[in-house]
Design a protein around this motif. Structure first.
Motif, PDB file in Angstrom:
ATOM      1  N   UNK A 132       1.064  -6.378  -6.209  1.00  0.00           N
ATOM      2  CA  UNK A 132       0.616  -6.930  -7.491  1.00  0.00           C
ATOM      3  C   UNK A 132      -0.659  -7.732  -7.303  1.00  0.00           C
ATOM      4  N   UNK A 133      -0.713  -8.538  -6.255  1.00  0.00           N
ATOM      5  CA  UNK A 133      -1.923  -9.305  -5.953  1.00  0.00           C
ATOM      6  C   UNK A 133      -3.104  -8.365  -5.742  1.00  0.00           C
ATOM      7  N   UNK A 134      -2.891  -7.304  -4.983  1.00  0.00           N
ATOM      8  CA  UNK A 134      -3.950  -6.338  -4.709  1.00  0.00           C
ATOM      9  C   UNK A 134      -4.443  -5.707  -6.012  1.00  0.00           C
ATOM     10  N   UNK A 152      -8.998 -12.463  -2.441  1.00  0.00           N
ATOM     11  CA  UNK A 152      -7.754 -13.171  -2.744  1.00  0.00           C
ATOM     12  C   UNK A 152      -7.634 -14.341  -1.779  1.00  0.00           C
ATOM     13  N   UNK A 153      -7.227 -15.488  -2.283  1.00  0.00           N
ATOM     14  CA  UNK A 153      -6.990 -16.663  -1.445  1.00  0.00           C
ATOM     15  C   UNK A 153      -5.540 -17.071  -1.651  1.00  0.00           C
ATOM     16  N   UNK A 157       1.488  -8.148   6.000  1.00  0.00           N
ATOM     17  CA  UNK A 157       1.802  -7.925   4.591  1.00  0.00           C
ATOM     18  C   UNK A 157       0.536  -7.623   3.783  1.00  0.00           C
ATOM     19  N   UNK A 158      -0.512  -8.420   4.000  1.00  0.00           N
ATOM     20  CA  UNK A 158      -1.745  -8.217   3.250  1.00  0.00           C
ATOM     21  C   UNK A 158      -2.417  -6.899   3.612  1.00  0.00           C
ATOM     22  N   UNK A 213      -0.834  -4.156   4.701  1.00  0.00           N
ATOM     23  CA  UNK A 213      -0.012  -3.104   4.101  1.00  0.00           C
ATOM     24  C   UNK A 213      -0.360  -2.911   2.626  1.00  0.00           C
ATOM     25  N   UNK A 214      -0.709  -3.990   1.940  1.00  0.00           N
ATOM     26  CA  UNK A 214      -1.042  -3.923   0.519  1.00  0.00           C
ATOM     27  C   UNK A 214      -2.424  -3.319   0.285  1.00  0.00           C
ATOM     28  N   UNK A 215      -3.242  -3.232   1.336  1.00  0.00           N
ATOM     29  CA  UNK A 215      -4.564  -2.636   1.211  1.00  0.00           C
ATOM     30  C   UNK A 215      -5.730  -3.578   1.426  1.00  0.00           C
ATOM     31  N   UNK A 216      -5.453  -4.857   1.646  1.00  0.00           N
ATOM     32  CA  UNK A 216      -6.537  -5.813   1.875  1.00  0.00           C
ATOM     33  C   UNK A 216      -7.141  -5.606   3.256  1.00  0.00           C
ATOM     34  N   UNK A 217      -8.392  -5.999   3.397  1.00  0.00           N
ATOM     35  CA  UNK A 217      -9.086  -5.949   4.681  1.00  0.00           C
ATOM     36  C   UNK A 217      -9.851  -7.244   4.877  1.00  0.00           C
ATOM     37  N   UNK A 218     -10.561  -7.331   5.988  1.00  0.00           N
ATOM     38  CA  UNK A 218     -11.346  -8.527   6.311  1.00  0.00           C
ATOM     39  C   UNK A 218     -10.518  -9.784   6.048  1.00  0.00           C
ATOM     40  N   UNK A 219      -9.350  -9.829   6.653  1.00  0.00           N
ATOM     41  CA  UNK A 219      -8.410 -10.934   6.427  1.00  0.00           C
ATOM     42  C   UNK A 219      -8.677 -12.036   7.441  1.00  0.00           C
TER      43      UNK A 219
END
Length: 96
Positions: free
Chosen positions: A10-12, A21-22, A66-67, A69-75
């Motif tokens: 949902x965040x993604x 996202x922060x 988790x992030x 897996x959701x599709x985020x990068x550059x974490x």
């Protein structure tokens, strides 16, 4: 958070392409948990008698996974308050 993967997806979906996202969460890593166990503070911190308390405890690795897996990068994850190994919280900054 009952359904972490649902929350992360949902965040993604809410973050615009190229957006950031922060997220802030309590931190629980190996050394912090070991220090609480050795000092006898584990039961007080994870008490099952508290109403409406945390049900998930995050480490840098689990929040990063988790992030991703959701599709985020550059974490980027930062532990905050106290020294890093005993931090109270962590902040994740993730790009879509």
């Amino acid at each position: 958070m009952y359904f972490p993967r649902r929350w992360a997806s949902t965040l993604f979906a809410l973050v615009e392409q190229g957006g950031t996202a922060i997220v802030s969460t309590p931190y629980h890593g190996y050394w912090k948990n070991l220090a609480m166990a050795v000092t006898g503070k584990m039961d007080g911190h994870f008490s099952v008698l508290w109403d409406h308390d945390h049900i998930k405890f995050w480490s840098v690795d689990t929040l990063d996974r988790l992030l991703r897996e959701a599709g985020f990068g550059d974490i980027r994850l930062r532990r905050v308050e106290r020294i890093p190994a005993l931090a109270k919280s962590m902040v994740a900054i993730a790009r879509k």
